[in-house]
Every structure is written in C-alpha cells, then in structure tokens.
Design a protein around this motif. Structure first.
Motif, short mmCIF file in Angstrom:
data_model
loop_
_atom_site.label_atom_id
_atom_site.label_comp_id
_atom_site.label_asym_id
_atom_site.label_seq_id
_atom_site.Cartn_x
_atom_site.Cartn_y
_atom_site.Cartn_z
N LEU A 352 47.38 48.24 24.10
CA LEU A 352 47.07 46.94 24.76
C LEU A 352 47.93 46.06 24.37
O LEU A 352 48.29 45.92 23.21
CB LEU A 352 45.65 46.62 24.43
CG LEU A 352 44.32 47.46 24.89
CD1 LEU A 352 43.16 47.18 24.39
CD2 LEU A 352 44.32 47.58 26.48
N LYS A 353 48.48 45.02 25.33
CA LYS A 353 49.24 44.12 25.16
C LYS A 353 48.46 42.61 25.50
O LYS A 353 48.01 42.74 26.92
CB LYS A 353 50.75 44.20 25.95
CG LYS A 353 51.39 45.01 25.28
CD LYS A 353 52.89 45.30 26.13
CE LYS A 353 53.91 46.34 25.44
NZ LYS A 353 54.94 46.33 26.05
N MET A 354 48.77 41.58 24.76
CA MET A 354 47.81 40.34 25.17
C MET A 354 49.22 39.58 25.63
O MET A 354 50.41 38.97 25.08
CB MET A 354 47.63 39.77 23.91
CG MET A 354 46.81 38.50 24.40
SD MET A 354 45.23 38.65 25.19
CE MET A 354 44.44 37.21 25.33
N LEU A 359 44.90 40.86 28.90
CA LEU A 359 45.14 42.13 28.47
C LEU A 359 45.87 42.90 29.49
O LEU A 359 45.54 43.16 30.80
CB LEU A 359 44.10 42.99 27.96
CG LEU A 359 43.58 42.53 26.60
CD1 LEU A 359 42.17 43.17 26.43
CD2 LEU A 359 44.49 42.68 25.46
N SER A 360 46.79 43.89 29.05
CA SER A 360 47.64 45.01 29.98
C SER A 360 47.59 46.14 29.11
O SER A 360 47.50 46.05 27.80
CB SER A 360 48.89 44.44 30.44
OG SER A 360 49.90 44.26 29.52
N GLY A 361 48.02 47.09 29.88
CA GLY A 361 48.07 48.50 28.73
C GLY A 361 47.48 49.69 29.45
O GLY A 361 46.74 49.72 30.41
N VAL A 364 43.50 49.49 29.92
CA VAL A 364 42.80 48.40 30.70
C VAL A 364 41.97 48.50 31.57
O VAL A 364 40.82 48.09 31.93
CB VAL A 364 43.95 47.35 31.25
CG1 VAL A 364 43.42 46.42 31.94
CG2 VAL A 364 44.66 46.61 30.04
N LYS A 365 42.31 49.50 32.72
CA LYS A 365 41.61 49.73 33.87
C LYS A 365 40.05 50.21 33.67
O LYS A 365 39.13 49.78 34.46
CB LYS A 365 42.42 50.73 34.88
CG LYS A 365 43.57 49.87 35.81
CD LYS A 365 43.88 51.09 36.51
CE LYS A 365 45.23 50.33 37.24
NZ LYS A 365 45.79 51.37 38.28
N LEU A 367 38.24 49.78 31.16
CA LEU A 367 37.50 48.81 30.24
C LEU A 367 36.58 47.83 31.01
O LEU A 367 37.39 47.28 32.18
CB LEU A 367 38.37 48.05 29.24
CG LEU A 367 38.91 49.25 28.02
CD1 LEU A 367 39.80 48.37 27.31
CD2 LEU A 367 37.86 50.27 27.58
N ASP A 369 34.94 44.21 31.60
CA ASP A 369 35.47 42.87 31.23
C ASP A 369 34.73 42.15 29.79
O ASP A 369 35.40 41.54 28.90
CB ASP A 369 34.96 41.58 32.31
CG ASP A 369 35.73 41.90 33.44
OD1 ASP A 369 36.80 42.51 33.49
OD2 ASP A 369 35.47 41.54 34.81
N LYS A 372 36.76 44.00 27.18
CA LYS A 372 38.12 43.38 26.84
C LYS A 372 38.03 42.01 26.43
O LYS A 372 38.86 41.82 25.21
CB LYS A 372 38.59 43.02 28.35
CG LYS A 372 39.44 44.25 29.35
CD LYS A 372 39.56 43.75 30.52
CE LYS A 372 39.84 45.09 31.74
NZ LYS A 372 40.17 44.74 32.52
#
Length: 587
Positions: A352-354, A359-361, A364-365, A367, A369, A372
């Motif tokens: 995961l990248k902030m 968040l992206s990575g 992400v999809k 997970l 809200d 996250k």
C-alpha cells in the motif's frame, strides 16, 4: 640486518635524528635528480628522499622490493595530512637492497580491484594490505583484552582436545580416520561443549579458552568451516551471573579498541517477542521499522484472502517505511514479491502507498473504507509512506517481513553511516524444533540445554511450547554469541533425551562417558561461546568474515592458496584402511 624503528612511527619530534628503516617499496616517484619512495612495514609508511648520489643504487628498484635505508629525519616542505608520518621524511644517506620482487599478480592497495578469488590464491600477498593487517592486529587486541579480563575475574584457561569422539547432534562433524584403530574415527570439535561441562564437574568453576571449532556446514559471508570462540563456562551461577560477565567483557573490549562506552546493561527481549517485532532472532536495532500485527484490524474482513488466513490460524503482518513509496516502482515491488516467495515461502506480498488522495496499491479495492482508515491510523501514515503486508502462517509472515525489513533498510539508507553498536540479549528460545526430515522433535540448541523450570511438565505433552534457558547476544544484526544454562540433574537430562526420541541406550552410545560423569555431583553451570570472527568483523566495519581471518576458505570451503582439500597418496589411504570408491573418483 637491523632497523631502529618502524616506518609508520616517525613524527615531527623525530626531526634531526638518524634512523634505519627496513620495509617494502610501496610507491616510487622519479623527479629528475630526486627519487621519492614510500617505504612500508606493518607500522605504516615513511617517505624516503634519494638524491642523485644515492639514487643510482636503486635505479632498478620496483614496488615490493625490500630496502634497508639509513638517513636523517627532516621536516617536509609540504606536509601530507593523509599520512600519519606526513610531516616528515627521511633523507637517505645509505641504502641496501635486501631482496627483489617480481611483478605482483594482485593489487595490494586497500582499495584493491583484484577479485577475491585471485587475492585468496595469493593470500600471503593480500595480507600485505594495511587494512587486513589492521584487522588481524584488532583481532589480537580483542583476544588480549578478553584474556586479561577473564584472568582478573578468576577464570582459568584450559585447552580441550581437538581429536575427540563424534557426537552427531547439530551440524555435521569433520571426521579424522585412525591409523591404529582402522575403521574408527575421531571428530574435530564443533565446540568444546562436552569438555567444558566436564571441567565444571571437575570443579574448575570458571573456565575459558580461545578455542578452534569446526563445522561441516554450508557457508555464507559470516561463516567459515573452522572458526574461533572465546569460550566461557562457570559454575554456581545463573543467567544474571553470565550476562554480567559478558557485558563487562564487551564494555572492556569496546573501550579498549574503539574508545566507546557501552550501556551498563544490554536490553533483553524474549525470543517470541523478538520474532513478533522484528521477524528475526538476530535483529538489527540500529533502525526501527518494527512489524505490526493486523489480525485485530481484519477480524471481520470481507476480503477473502485475509479472512481465510485468519480462519486457518494464520497471521496478517505489516511493516511501514517512511518516504519510500516513490522509490519503489511496480517492477521493484515485483522483485520484493519474488524475494519473499522463493526465499521464505510466503504466498504473496501486498503493498500500500499513501498518496495525497489516500491509499493505493495491490489490495486497495477489496478493502472497506473502514479498514483503509484503520490502516492509516494504525501506521500513522503520511504522504509517500509505503506499507508491505504478508498474510500467511505466523512464522512465514514474520520471517518474510523481517528479511524485507533488513533489505529495505540497506536500500533506503536507514542504517547509520557512523559506527553505532546496539546490543540485545535474546532469551527464552524454544527448547525444541520439529524436524520434518526425521519426523521428531530435536533440540533447538543442544540436548544439554536446561528447559525453563515452569515448562518441565510440558516436555512430553506440549514440546512446541517449552522454552529453554538458552540465550544469544546480538550486535547490529549478527549473532555474537550463543549460550545456555546446562542441565545438571541426571533425571532431567534423561527426560530431555526421551523428549527428542533418544533412548537412554542410544544416548549412552553417543554420550556415555559424559552421562557417567553426571552421577558424581554435577554443579549448576552455564556458559557462552563468543564468535571471535564476528565480533572482530563488526569492530573492523566489514561484512565479510574473510577480512578478519588470516587464511580463509571460499564459500565452497576451498583454500585456493594451498589448493586444499586435495587428494592424497594412495599409500596413505592404505595405511588408514580407507579406499575411495570408483564413483567418487569418476566424479
């Protein structure tokens, strides 16, 4: 042939005095009527100036010739701050060529570019490099400090046998055939373990030895087939006694060789907590980035992969690296994925990248809200932070992230450039580990290690959760020593043998003389074996153990200099009653 002082000992206060030096030609520079030579011995370099009258004598001199030079010490017109002797030089009045030298097959400068195998082949030349000589002198100083400290504290140095009985528990033995008792073999000691315990039974109370040890195991950068331990054993004490002795010894060594004052007491972390936090039983504490368990956060997740891992008793672990997201492209993250898959058996690595928008990575999809937001809060994520996650069996998840922790610390420059020393006692190691190959529980340390008193009742009912009185001292990610409190009660020793599937009949075949000694009043005792090479390696600032060993082997256990191991004369084998099979000859 004489000299009055070492080349590297000359200073400004020696100006005006006449000296005689002997050393190797390190560098030659011709300036018409003057010739300058840097003369080198173990103490360092001295610049020698030869005028026209005397330079004729050295017209054919090249690097590595040995010269004896007599002359007067004088101040240099321009000092060289890069040399310890840089304020002075010697104006030669006489010179004698002691010996000549052919062109060297290797470069012997400290920043040599000669490959390591070639340097190992010509190790006697490689050892002329000042950095290696400095390392060997450092090793010597460590040994002297240890000897003096242990002597002051009542320890007696005792040598134990090199040729001994094979007791195959642990690494493979190196075997030595007997000429007199054909078909029988000695073994070279993996450590003086049994003998030092016998010395405690013998009433020596405090023993030490700078002992050579031999293990036939796969090598790596911090291992050699033969190595040296500062071996220590003492009676009538416990962990606290041993920890105090070792800490004082380390304080004395680090003060003596680095002028560094260590903390009064080293921190301690039980093995289980160490694995949970760092994914390693030899963590480098010079940087943070601890592993975080995310099981609670995903307890009710709808993400199938995570839900199944938790259902099967697995673990979801993550680790954060600040300001690292932009430095790891998809290609780099795929490489990390392969690293944990092939190296540690992990099924997958999630990331995961902030960013500015959240968040992206890779996960992400699926997970929610809420999940996250919980992750952002759990890791206190800021823009450009990177989180790596492994969901797997607990040990797999921990060791995978532990390896990533070290790898990314090097890649991101998280390890301090200046020397920093972080000691850690890892305690309460597991007593047993399960061998899939042998289908039984085996001793994790060695079978003479005492279990924790409160776990003795679990020896047979729950061996996976028996903790031992074993401990390691870790320094900057290296296991510096290993030790334990030993079993001194014969009944308990028999129970431990039984727990690892070793009958008393089998135990007597392997350790008969040792077990007999237990009948005659064995004192409580324990000790450590300090890895001299690893300690020297850390203090020398190298990560290659061959840099602190005079005549090391390669990673394939070959001595390239002496070309050993090698075949021997068939007559020697005949005397020993040994025949090499045709299959081995063909191979």
């Amino acid at each position: 042939m004489k000299r009055t002082c070492g080349c590297g000992t000359l200073r400004a206060e020696n100006a005006g005095s006449e000296v005689t030096l002997i050393g190797w030609v390190n560098k030659r520079r011709n300036f018409g009527s003057l010739v300058f030579i840097d003369l080198r011995d173990r103490s360092g370099l001295a610049q020698i100036v030869f005028d026209e009258k005397i330079s004729e004598k050295i017209k054919d001199v090249r690097n590595e010739y040995i010269l004896q030079v007599t002359g007067k010490v004088q101040m240099r017109q321009e000092a060289n701050p890069k040399m310890a002797t840089g304020e002075v030089e010697v104006a030669a009045s006489d010179v004698n060529i002691v010996n000549s030298a052919e062109t060297l097959p290797i470069d012997i400068s400290d920043d040599t570019r000669t490959n390591e195998d070639t340097r190992l082949k010509y190790r006697y030349l490689d050892l002329r490099r000042p950095v290696l000589q400095k390392n060997l002198m450092l090793r010597h100083k460590i040994c002297m400090i240890a000897r003096n400290y242990l002597d002051e504290n009542g320890f007696v140095e005792v040598e134990t046998p090199i040729l001994a009985r094979s007791t195959p528990e642990g690494a493979r033995d190196y075997l030595v055939p007997s000429r007199i008792y054909k078909g029988n073999f000695w073994a070279l000691p993996q450590s003086p373990q049994i003998f030092k315990q016998l010395l405690m039974i013998a009433g020596m109370e405090k023993y030490f030895q700078i002992a050579r040890c031999f293990r036939d195991e796969d090598l790596r950068a911090d291992r050699q087939p033969e190595f040296t331990q500062i071996d220590i054993e003492m009676s009538f004490g416990d962990e606290e006694t041993i920890f105090k002795t070792v800490e004082e010894l380390m304080q004395r060594i680090f003060k003596g060789v680095k002028n560094v004052d260590l903390e009064d007491h080293f921190i301690r972390i039980p093995w289980q907590a160490c694995m949970r936090r760092f994914g390693s039983d030899k963590p480098d504490l010079r940087f943070g980035n601890e592993i975080v368990c995310l099981n609670d956060l995903f307890a009710n997740t709808s993400f199938g992969v995570f839900a199944n891992v938790l259902k099967d008793g697995g673990e979801i672990d993550g680790i954060k690296f600040e300001h690292a997201a932009d430095q790891y492209s998809r290609k780099h993250l795929d490489q990390l994925q392969e690293f944990v898959r092939h190296g540690f058996g992990a099924k997958a690595l999630a990331y995961l990248k902030m960013g500015r928008d959240g968040l992206s990575g890779s996960i992400v999809k699926p997970l929610s809200d809420e999940e996250k937001q919980a992750l952002i809060k759990k890791f206190d994520l800021k823009e450009d932070d990177l989180v790596l996650i492994v969901a797997d069996k607990p040990l797999t998840a921990e060791t995978s992230l532990g390896a990533l922790r070290v790898r990314l610390a090097h890649e991101l420059g998280l390890i301090p450039a200046e020397p920093v020393y972080r000691f850690l006692w890892v305690t309460d190691f597991p007593m047993f580990e399960y061998s899939e190959e042998e289908h039984r529980w085996v001793a994790a340390h060695h079978p003479f290690t005492a279990p924790k008193e409160e776990d003795v009742d679990k020896l047979f009912s729950d061996p996976a959760h028996v903790s031992s009185r074993a401990y390691d001292l870790v320094l900057n990610g290296y296991e510096l020593l290993s030790g334990s409190i030993r079993i001194h009660d014969q009944d308990l020793q028999e129970k431990v043998f039984e727990a690892i599937g070793l009958s008393m009949e089998e135990a007597r075949k392997k350790f008969g003389f040792f077990l007999d000694a237990f009948k005659y009043g064995t004192p409580p005792h324990g000790g450590v074996g300090i890895g001299l090479e690893r300690l020297t390696m850390v203090l020398a600032g190298t990560d290659n153990i061959r840099d602190v060993v005079a005549f090391p082997t390669t990673n394939s256990s070959m001595d390239l200099m002496s070309e050993s191991p090698n075949q021997v004369d068939p007559a020697q084998l005949e005397v020993l009653g040994i025949e090499v099979s045709d299959k081995i000859k063909e191979g």
